[in-house]
Design a protein around this motif. Sequence first.
Motif, PDB file in Angstrom:
ATOM      1  N   PHE A   1       0.743  -1.289   0.080  1.00  0.00           N
ATOM      2  CA  PHE A   1      -0.012   0.019  -0.115  1.00  0.00           C
ATOM      3  C   PHE A   1       0.921   1.275   0.137  1.00  0.00           C
ATOM      4  N   ILE A   2       0.495   2.312  -0.817  1.00  0.00           N
ATOM      5  CA  ILE A   2       1.042   3.509  -0.821  1.00  0.00           C
ATOM      6  C   ILE A   2      -0.061   4.620  -0.685  1.00  0.00           C
ATOM      7  N   TYR A   3       0.004   5.477   0.315  1.00  0.00           N
ATOM      8  CA  TYR A   3      -0.888   6.684   0.476  1.00  0.00           C
ATOM      9  C   TYR A   3      -0.512   7.929   0.052  1.00  0.00           C
ATOM     10  N   GLN A   4      -1.403   8.945   0.033  1.00  0.00           N
ATOM     11  CA  GLN A   4      -0.840  10.540  -0.149  1.00  0.00           C
ATOM     12  C   GLN A   4       0.229  10.842   0.752  1.00  0.00           C
ATOM     13  N   PHE A   5      -0.022  10.523   2.119  1.00  0.00           N
ATOM     14  CA  PHE A   5       0.879  10.780   3.031  1.00  0.00           C
ATOM     15  C   PHE A   5       1.737   9.418   3.461  1.00  0.00           C
ATOM     16  N   HIS A   6       3.045   9.571   3.589  1.00  0.00           N
ATOM     17  CA  HIS A   6       4.060   8.602   3.554  1.00  0.00           C
ATOM     18  C   HIS A   6       3.623   7.366   4.722  1.00  0.00           C
ATOM     19  N   HIS A   7       3.166   8.177   5.966  1.00  0.00           N
ATOM     20  CA  HIS A   7       3.160   7.171   7.220  1.00  0.00           C
ATOM     21  C   HIS A   7       4.197   6.583   7.564  1.00  0.00           C
ATOM     22  N   LEU A   8       5.502   7.129   7.287  1.00  0.00           N
ATOM     23  CA  LEU A   8       6.693   6.307   7.889  1.00  0.00           C
ATOM     24  C   LEU A   8       6.759   6.514   9.354  1.00  0.00           C
ATOM     25  N   LEU A   9       7.406   5.310   9.912  1.00  0.00           N
ATOM     26  CA  LEU A   9       7.463   5.515  11.715  1.00  0.00           C
ATOM     27  C   LEU A   9       8.670   6.676  11.932  1.00  0.00           C
ATOM     28  N   PRO A  10       8.120   7.601  12.463  1.00  0.00           N
ATOM     29  CA  PRO A  10       9.201   8.619  12.869  1.00  0.00           C
ATOM     30  C   PRO A  10      10.267   8.493  13.525  1.00  0.00           C
ATOM     31  N   GLU A  11      10.519   7.518  14.311  1.00  0.00           N
ATOM     32  CA  GLU A  11      11.552   7.343  15.262  1.00  0.00           C
ATOM     33  C   GLU A  11      12.626   6.184  14.958  1.00  0.00           C
ATOM     34  N   PHE A  12      12.324   5.959  13.416  1.00  0.00           N
ATOM     35  CA  PHE A  12      13.126   5.035  12.819  1.00  0.00           C
ATOM     36  C   PHE A  12      13.785   5.753  11.468  1.00  0.00           C
ATOM     37  N   SER A  13      14.898   5.326  11.084  1.00  0.00           N
ATOM     38  CA  SER A  13      15.632   5.471   9.701  1.00  0.00           C
ATOM     39  C   SER A  13      14.682   5.155   8.601  1.00  0.00           C
TER      40      SER A  13
ATOM     41  N   VAL B   1      15.618   3.816  -6.152  1.00  0.00           N
ATOM     42  CA  VAL B   1      14.639   5.128  -6.171  1.00  0.00           C
ATOM     43  C   VAL B   1      15.850   6.416  -5.967  1.00  0.00           C
ATOM     44  N   GLY B   2      17.026   6.125  -5.933  1.00  0.00           N
ATOM     45  CA  GLY B   2      17.887   7.483  -5.770  1.00  0.00           C
ATOM     46  C   GLY B   2      18.032   8.054  -4.639  1.00  0.00           C
ATOM     47  N   VAL B   3      17.770   7.285  -3.322  1.00  0.00           N
ATOM     48  CA  VAL B   3      17.999   7.873  -2.075  1.00  0.00           C
ATOM     49  C   VAL B   3      18.788   7.064  -0.874  1.00  0.00           C
ATOM     50  N   ALA B   4      19.749   6.175  -1.529  1.00  0.00           N
ATOM     51  CA  ALA B   4      20.637   5.132  -0.706  1.00  0.00           C
ATOM     52  C   ALA B   4      21.451   6.024   0.053  1.00  0.00           C
ATOM     53  N   ASP B   5      21.859   7.104  -0.094  1.00  0.00           N
ATOM     54  CA  ASP B   5      22.600   8.073   0.747  1.00  0.00           C
ATOM     55  C   ASP B   5      21.878   8.756   2.129  1.00  0.00           C
ATOM     56  N   ARG B   6      20.409   8.384   1.692  1.00  0.00           N
ATOM     57  CA  ARG B   6      19.863   8.873   2.921  1.00  0.00           C
ATOM     58  C   ARG B   6      19.094   7.930   3.874  1.00  0.00           C
ATOM     59  N   ALA B   7      19.722   6.552   3.590  1.00  0.00           N
ATOM     60  CA  ALA B   7      19.254   5.523   4.367  1.00  0.00           C
ATOM     61  C   ALA B   7      19.351   5.718   5.938  1.00  0.00           C
TER      62      ALA B   7
END
Length: 239
Positions: free
Chosen positions: A101-113, A143-149
């Motif tokens: 699932f992908i939503y309009q807002f990312h819903h990533l867990l803020p305390e994790f990288s 997706v071009g963000v490995a440096d932001r892992a």
Amino acid sequence: MNKASPGAEMNDVTLKLDKIAKAYNVGKPNEVKVLHDVSLQVGQGEVVALVAPSGAGKSTLLHIAGLLDTPDTGTVSIGGEDFTNLGDRKRTAARRNDVGFIYQFHHLLPEFSALENIVLPQLANGIAQSDAEAHGMDLLARVGVADRASHRPAALSGGEQQRVAFCRAQANRPKLLLADEPTGNLDPATSDRVFGALMDLVRASGLSALIATHNLELAARMDRAVRLDQGRLSEGMTE
């Protein structure tokens, strides 16, 4: 283009919705009929745009397709298996293993990288941490963000956050990707770049996808489009 014709064999079809109907407040004066006799097939490796105005029922349709909701009538099959009347345990397992699932807002867990957000669903699915991290880094690189892992979501731009969300949705190698306005919160230039990254990731993974969007230019970049309006589905982006 990879198109599933109405007569396609079941083993060539990842998602099949057959005569889906859904209403809320059934039998009450404020009953709302959301979906009417909706049928749709998404073939293996096919990317289908779901174009719909606000209030047309697209979120309800995606929730039913992703086994988060059940139809009043009709059937939902994923990978040739009918999940319509299965119990919660099997439906939950299918959501974890077969659907991203992908939503309009990312819903990533803020305390994790960023990487940890992709690793966690894999660990929950029994994948060894080293394998989960390797797969997560591969997805981030695509997706071009490995440096932001190692960065937490708050340190990422909106486009970066959504790219990480794309990777998380594909962490467990699902059969089907469902996306609800996945670039809707982004400015047009960022939306175009981020959608390109999503399409590259989907194509590389061989996923089937149903992606809801208001953006007709983005819809035109998919294999085909269907339009949902007033609860009814038709082929194409316009009536």
